[in-house]
Motif scaffolding. Structure first.
Motif, PDB file in Angstrom:
ATOM      1  N   ALA A  24       0.860  -1.186   0.000  1.00  0.00           N
ATOM      2  CA  ALA A  24       0.000   0.000   0.000  1.00  0.00           C
ATOM      3  C   ALA A  24       0.895   1.235   0.000  1.00  0.00           C
ATOM      4  O   ALA A  24       2.005   1.207   0.545  1.00  0.00           O
ATOM      5  N   GLU A  25       0.413   2.299  -0.621  1.00  0.00           N
ATOM      6  CA  GLU A  25       1.167   3.552  -0.671  1.00  0.00           C
ATOM      7  C   GLU A  25       0.469   4.614   0.169  1.00  0.00           C
ATOM      8  O   GLU A  25      -0.756   4.658   0.251  1.00  0.00           O
ATOM      9  N   ILE A  26       1.296   5.483   0.771  1.00  0.00           N
ATOM     10  CA  ILE A  26       0.814   6.579   1.599  1.00  0.00           C
ATOM     11  C   ILE A  26       1.464   7.864   1.093  1.00  0.00           C
ATOM     12  O   ILE A  26       2.674   7.882   0.825  1.00  0.00           O
ATOM     13  N   SER A  62       8.403   2.109   4.743  1.00  0.00           N
ATOM     14  CA  SER A  62       9.624   2.724   4.225  1.00  0.00           C
ATOM     15  C   SER A  62       9.259   3.794   3.206  1.00  0.00           C
ATOM     16  O   SER A  62       8.110   3.893   2.772  1.00  0.00           O
ATOM     17  N   SER A  63      10.251   4.555   2.810  1.00  0.00           N
ATOM     18  CA  SER A  63      10.033   5.596   1.813  1.00  0.00           C
ATOM     19  C   SER A  63       9.909   4.961   0.430  1.00  0.00           C
ATOM     20  O   SER A  63      10.640   4.040   0.101  1.00  0.00           O
ATOM     21  N   SER A  64       8.960   5.452  -0.371  1.00  0.00           N
ATOM     22  CA  SER A  64       8.780   4.910  -1.726  1.00  0.00           C
ATOM     23  C   SER A  64       9.990   5.199  -2.592  1.00  0.00           C
ATOM     24  O   SER A  64      10.454   4.364  -3.339  1.00  0.00           O
ATOM     25  N   TYR A  65      10.488   6.414  -2.491  1.00  0.00           N
ATOM     26  CA  TYR A  65      11.704   6.787  -3.212  1.00  0.00           C
ATOM     27  C   TYR A  65      12.245   8.050  -2.565  1.00  0.00           C
ATOM     28  O   TYR A  65      11.519   8.810  -1.942  1.00  0.00           O
ATOM     29  N   THR A  95      13.978  11.623  -2.915  1.00  0.00           N
ATOM     30  CA  THR A  95      14.334  12.789  -3.712  1.00  0.00           C
ATOM     31  C   THR A  95      14.834  13.829  -2.725  1.00  0.00           C
ATOM     32  O   THR A  95      14.520  13.751  -1.533  1.00  0.00           O
ATOM     33  N   PRO A  96      15.595  14.792  -3.165  1.00  0.00           N
ATOM     34  CA  PRO A  96      16.147  15.763  -2.218  1.00  0.00           C
ATOM     35  C   PRO A  96      15.100  16.497  -1.385  1.00  0.00           C
ATOM     36  O   PRO A  96      15.356  16.871  -0.268  1.00  0.00           O
ATOM     37  N   ASN A  97      13.887  16.675  -1.903  1.00  0.00           N
ATOM     38  CA  ASN A  97      12.902  17.482  -1.191  1.00  0.00           C
ATOM     39  C   ASN A  97      11.703  16.713  -0.659  1.00  0.00           C
ATOM     40  O   ASN A  97      10.805  17.307  -0.096  1.00  0.00           O
ATOM     41  N   SER A  98      11.631  15.413  -0.838  1.00  0.00           N
ATOM     42  CA  SER A  98      10.420  14.720  -0.390  1.00  0.00           C
ATOM     43  C   SER A  98      10.659  13.258  -0.028  1.00  0.00           C
ATOM     44  O   SER A  98       9.927  12.388  -0.433  1.00  0.00           O
ATOM     45  N   SER A  99      11.679  12.987   0.755  1.00  0.00           N
ATOM     46  CA  SER A  99      12.006  11.595   1.038  1.00  0.00           C
ATOM     47  C   SER A  99      10.941  10.874   1.853  1.00  0.00           C
ATOM     48  O   SER A  99      10.697   9.700   1.634  1.00  0.00           O
ATOM     49  N   TYR A 100      10.292  11.537   2.801  1.00  0.00           N
ATOM     50  CA  TYR A 100       9.276  10.870   3.612  1.00  0.00           C
ATOM     51  C   TYR A 100       7.870  11.332   3.264  1.00  0.00           C
ATOM     52  O   TYR A 100       6.940  11.072   4.010  1.00  0.00           O
ATOM     53  N   ASN A 101       7.683  11.991   2.148  1.00  0.00           N
ATOM     54  CA  ASN A 101       6.349  12.383   1.709  1.00  0.00           C
ATOM     55  C   ASN A 101       5.625  11.245   0.997  1.00  0.00           C
ATOM     56  O   ASN A 101       4.411  11.261   0.877  1.00  0.00           O
ATOM     57  N   TYR A 102       6.371  10.279   0.503  1.00  0.00           N
ATOM     58  CA  TYR A 102       5.780   9.147  -0.203  1.00  0.00           C
ATOM     59  C   TYR A 102       6.276   7.872   0.463  1.00  0.00           C
ATOM     60  O   TYR A 102       7.457   7.537   0.383  1.00  0.00           O
ATOM     61  N   LEU A 103       5.367   7.168   1.126  1.00  0.00           N
ATOM     62  CA  LEU A 103       5.725   5.989   1.900  1.00  0.00           C
ATOM     63  C   LEU A 103       5.063   4.750   1.306  1.00  0.00           C
ATOM     64  O   LEU A 103       4.080   4.851   0.572  1.00  0.00           O
ATOM     65  N   LYS A 104       5.617   3.603   1.652  1.00  0.00           N
ATOM     66  CA  LYS A 104       4.995   2.348   1.245  1.00  0.00           C
ATOM     67  C   LYS A 104       4.981   1.400   2.440  1.00  0.00           C
ATOM     68  O   LYS A 104       5.887   1.393   3.264  1.00  0.00           O
ATOM     69  N   VAL A 105       3.909   0.633   2.522  1.00  0.00           N
ATOM     70  CA  VAL A 105       3.774  -0.427   3.518  1.00  0.00           C
ATOM     71  C   VAL A 105       3.818  -1.715   2.718  1.00  0.00           C
ATOM     72  O   VAL A 105       3.022  -1.905   1.799  1.00  0.00           O
ATOM     73  N   GLU A 106       4.777  -2.569   3.053  1.00  0.00           N
ATOM     74  CA  GLU A 106       4.877  -3.813   2.299  1.00  0.00           C
ATOM     75  C   GLU A 106       5.419  -4.934   3.168  1.00  0.00           C
ATOM     76  O   GLU A 106       6.023  -4.687   4.204  1.00  0.00           O
ATOM     77  N   GLY A 107       5.184  -6.143   2.699  1.00  0.00           N
ATOM     78  CA  GLY A 107       5.655  -7.327   3.404  1.00  0.00           C
ATOM     79  C   GLY A 107       4.625  -8.436   3.292  1.00  0.00           C
ATOM     80  O   GLY A 107       3.637  -8.329   2.560  1.00  0.00           O
TER      81      GLY A 107
END
Length: 128
Positions: free
Chosen positions: A47-49, A75-78, A80-92
């Motif tokens: 899932a993505e957040i 964890s972080s989806s990807y 980038t210099p300005n948004s490392s924790y703005n896009y998260l993923k839940v996986e497992g």
């Protein structure tokens, strides 16, 4: 006298501009989606957040998943210099049945307006 009057008007104008700017600084961070989908025991989960309306500060982001050995990770989806924790993923792969709780909180960078604190709690029901 006119010079003093001019300076006084300038000071009052700057004060009002700063006051009005402060009134518009009621920024609120939005975390999407509102809820995460349920999971199935032993089946891969993803899932993505998204955290919107501010750049999350890396040093002030924290999370906790209960139970600790649930099989899911945040964890972080990807990066980038300005948004490392703005896009998260839940996986497992969920290893427990019942409810998995994911709580996270953080702080956004401030600009003209101060940074904003936020927190979010998700619950995922895991069924067999």
């Amino acid at each position: 006298m006119k010079k003093l009057q001019h300076h006084l008007m300038l000071i009052i104008g700057l004060f009002l501009a700063m006051l009005l700017t402060g009134c518009f600084c009621t920024q609120k961070v939005e975390v999407l989606p509102k809820s995460l989908p349920n999971a199935t025991l032993g089946t891969p989960y993803y899932a993505e957040i998204k955290i919107l309306d501010g750049i999350v500060m890396d040093d002030f982001f924290s999370y906790h998943i209960k139970p600790a050995r649930s099989g899911l990770e945040l964890s972080s989806s990807y990066f980038t210099p300005n948004s490392s924790y703005n896009y998260l993923k839940v996986e497992g792969i969920p290893k427990v049945t019942g409810t998995i709780t994911i709580k996270f909180s953080g702080l956004t960078y401030g600009t003209m307006c101060p940074g904003v604190e936020f927190d979010k709690t998700y619950t995922i029901k895991v069924e067999e």
